[in-house]
Motif scaffolding. Structure first.
Motif, short mmCIF file in Angstrom:
data_model
loop_
_atom_site.label_atom_id
_atom_site.label_comp_id
_atom_site.label_asym_id
_atom_site.label_seq_id
_atom_site.Cartn_x
_atom_site.Cartn_y
_atom_site.Cartn_z
N PHE A 67 0.84 -1.21 0.00
CA PHE A 67 0.00 0.00 0.00
C PHE A 67 0.87 1.25 0.00
CE2 PHE A 67 -2.59 3.40 1.50
CZ PHE A 67 -3.92 3.06 1.28
N CYS A 68 1.94 1.23 0.76
CA CYS A 68 2.79 2.41 0.89
C CYS A 68 3.64 2.68 -0.35
CB CYS A 68 3.70 2.26 2.11
SG CYS A 68 2.81 2.26 3.69
N CYS A 69 4.00 1.62 -1.09
CA CYS A 69 4.96 1.83 -2.17
C CYS A 69 4.36 1.74 -3.58
CB CYS A 69 6.11 0.84 -2.05
SG CYS A 69 5.67 -0.88 -2.36
N VAL A 70 3.12 1.23 -3.73
CA VAL A 70 2.58 1.01 -5.07
C VAL A 70 2.47 2.30 -5.87
CG1 VAL A 70 0.15 1.22 -4.34
CG2 VAL A 70 0.74 -0.15 -6.37
N PHE A 71 2.18 3.42 -5.21
CA PHE A 71 2.02 4.70 -5.92
C PHE A 71 3.32 5.16 -6.57
CE2 PHE A 71 -1.06 4.44 -2.50
CZ PHE A 71 -2.25 4.77 -3.15
N PHE A 72 4.44 4.70 -6.04
CA PHE A 72 5.74 5.15 -6.54
C PHE A 72 6.28 4.27 -7.67
CE2 PHE A 72 5.13 6.40 -2.14
CZ PHE A 72 5.33 7.78 -2.22
N PHE A 73 5.47 3.28 -8.07
CA PHE A 73 5.84 2.43 -9.19
C PHE A 73 5.02 2.74 -10.45
CE2 PHE A 73 7.78 0.08 -5.80
CZ PHE A 73 8.85 -0.59 -6.39
N CYS A 74 4.18 3.76 -10.38
CA CYS A 74 3.39 4.14 -11.55
C CYS A 74 4.28 4.76 -12.61
CB CYS A 74 2.28 5.13 -11.16
SG CYS A 74 0.99 4.39 -10.12
N ARG A 75 4.09 4.36 -13.86
CA ARG A 75 4.97 4.79 -14.94
C ARG A 75 4.57 6.13 -15.55
NH1 ARG A 75 4.64 -0.25 -18.85
NH2 ARG A 75 2.44 0.23 -18.48
N ASP A 76 3.30 6.49 -15.44
CA ASP A 76 2.85 7.76 -16.01
C ASP A 76 1.72 8.32 -15.15
OD1 ASP A 76 0.25 6.69 -17.07
OD2 ASP A 76 1.59 5.55 -18.36
N ARG A 77 1.37 9.56 -15.45
CA ARG A 77 0.37 10.25 -14.63
C ARG A 77 -1.01 9.62 -14.74
NH1 ARG A 77 2.05 16.69 -15.44
NH2 ARG A 77 4.22 16.43 -14.74
N GLU A 78 -1.33 9.13 -15.93
CA GLU A 78 -2.64 8.49 -16.09
C GLU A 78 -2.72 7.24 -15.23
OE1 GLU A 78 -5.63 6.52 -19.44
OE2 GLU A 78 -3.70 7.34 -20.06
N GLN A 79 -1.65 6.47 -15.21
CA GLN A 79 -1.64 5.25 -14.39
C GLN A 79 -1.80 5.59 -12.91
OE1 GLN A 79 2.01 2.76 -14.14
NE2 GLN A 79 0.72 1.10 -14.91
N LEU A 80 -1.12 6.65 -12.46
CA LEU A 80 -1.25 7.09 -11.07
C LEU A 80 -2.68 7.55 -10.79
CD1 LEU A 80 0.06 7.76 -8.34
CD2 LEU A 80 0.61 10.03 -9.27
N SER A 81 -3.27 8.27 -11.73
CA SER A 81 -4.64 8.75 -11.56
C SER A 81 -5.63 7.59 -11.49
CB SER A 81 -5.01 9.69 -12.72
OG SER A 81 -6.37 10.05 -12.67
N VAL A 82 -5.47 6.62 -12.38
CA VAL A 82 -6.37 5.46 -12.39
C VAL A 82 -6.20 4.65 -11.12
CG1 VAL A 82 -6.85 3.26 -13.54
CG2 VAL A 82 -6.53 5.33 -14.90
#
Length: 433
Positions: A67-82
């Motif tokens: 939970f703590c680290c998954v957000f920092f593995f997103c490759r692009d902004r859309e992926q982080l938003s989704v």
């Protein structure tokens, strides 16, 4: 610098937002439910055979780390938003279920005194709620985490196995009942359906179709075991189409165009049995919903259509100089057409992504064969329903043979074939080709 990559500030904000919402929703639901006079439990009969495994607390507790680290593995902004939308939707929806349909765990947990793992169980006792059960957020989050970590090139297999262990640990640490696992799985796939990643990108089309199959499959699994619990073992038969549907979803994810038909266009007998419900549904759609039963000429001696039946085969005037390109991945060609023509099976998954290399190879082959056609030669291109796959390939063939710009080829196809369906995700694909 890649402007599409999320900034550290955006990643921290997404993590903080999801963490705050989780803490608020989870604790409020636990407090609200604890005030109830009686909170029921729901246990399947087979759950009494599930063992308590104290060591499984290790994968269970790692959900917090992911939970703590998954957000920092997103490759692009859309992926982080989704990802953020899926996490928030899942958390809030689960919280509402905890309040409206409260359940609690009912098995007595064995003592772990003296064990090095006892500290972890003491932590759970202090901070985890016995009431926030169905749907399991551990399960829902695990599926959402995997949607990000599956893109890693290193440790992918290890992480996949670890998430499976994490899911099993919800049962073997005596934290959740089986109904929580099912509902958590359904909730996760519901979030995938509502918040798709790159909705109009043809390269991700198969994942969106796969999620539909996964969602329907897990709902069917849930219905089967619930009906079995209340109305008898006969309802376990529903596990057959449920497993079939989940497997089809997996085949879509892999874009396995030959999961049914072999390279000669035949479906083995054992697949006909296992996939019988799927094949029957397609046969019904084909029988009653297809439109262009008569072939449409899109260029001199080139025709498109739906899969022909014996009753309308006379429209095709087949001979040995007729080349048939069968794009259907889910129905066999009728033997009369196969035996009287030069048959080619080039399957594409229905409403899925078309592989660029496979498509280019097919268009080149059709173009070269067209230039060598004898006077009585013809080329027939068909899919199952005749709406999309044959139309897309037809557009690209017209572009090549008639030297048309792609937009003009699309408009020409729409003029010839009134029922052609060119979905938005396919327009990007056509331009790339």
């Amino acid at each position: 610098m890649d402007e599409r990559r999320p900034t550290l500030k955006q990643q921290i904000f997404a993590f903080a937002l999801c963490a705050i919402v989780f803490t608020t929703v989870y604790n409020f639901a636990a407090w609200y439910t604890s005030r109830a006079e009686k909170v029921p439990s729901f246990v399947f009969d087979f759950e009494k055979y599930i063992p308590f495994l104290s060591w499984s607390i290790i994968p269970y507790m790692t959900s917090v780390i992911f939970f703590c680290c998954v957000f920092f593995f997103c490759r692009d902004r859309e992926q982080l938003s989704v990802l953020t939308k899926r996490m928030l939707f899942t958390t809030v929806t689960a919280g509402l279920c905890f309040i409206l349909f409260p359940l609690q765990f009912s098995f007595a947990k064995p003592l772990t005194n003296g064990s090095v793992l006892d500290y972890s169980f003491q932590f759970l006792k202090l901070f985890d709620s016995p009431f926030n059960q169905s749907p399991s957020l551990h399960i829902a989050y695990a599926f959402i985490f995997w949607s990000i970590f599956r893109n890693l090139k290193k440790f992918r297999t290890f992480l996949m196995l670890w998430f499976i262990m994490l899911g099993i640990s919800t049962l073997t640490t005596y934290q959740h009942h089986f109904i929580d696992i099912l509902s958590g799985t359904v909730l996760a796939h519901l979030s995938f359906m509502i918040f798709p990643y790159r909705k109009n990108d043809f390269q991700y089309r198969n994942f969106q179709v796969a999620n539909f199959y996964f969602l329907f499959g897990w709902i069917s699994v849930s219905a089967s075991v619930l009906m079995n619990q209340f109305y008898g073992h006969l309802w376990l038969i529903v596990l057959w189409p449920a497993a079939m549907t989940i497997i089809i979803g997996y085949q879509y994810q892999k874009n396995n165009i030959y999961f049914l038909k072999d390279k000669n266009g035949n479906i083995p007998w054992w697949k006909k049995i296992f996939y019988a419900p799927y094949l029957m549904i397609y046969w019904i759609f084909w029988k009653f919903l297809r439109k262009n039963k008569k072939p449409l000429e899109i260029a001199p001696h080139i025709y498109i259509s739906s899969r022909p039946g014996r009753a309308n085969l006379h429209y095709f005037e087949i001979n040995r100089n007729t080349l048939v390109y069968d794009l259907s991945a889910e129905m066999e060609e009728i033997s009369e057409l196969k035996n009287k023509s030069s048959y080619h099976s080039v399957p594409f998954l229905d409403i899925g992504a078309l592989d660029i290399n496979q498509t280019q190879k097919l268009i080149t082959e059709i173009t070269e064969n067209y230039r060598k056609l004898p006077a009585d030669g013809k080329i027939f291109i068909h899919c199952t329903m005749g709406f999309t796959r044959s139309s897309v390939i037809g557009i690209l063939v017209m572009k090549n043979i008639l030297s048309l710009p792609i937009d003009e080829a699309v408009n020409t196809m729409k003029g010839i074939h009134k029922n052609a369906l060119i979905h938005p995700y396919l327009k990007d694909f056509l331009k790339k080709i």
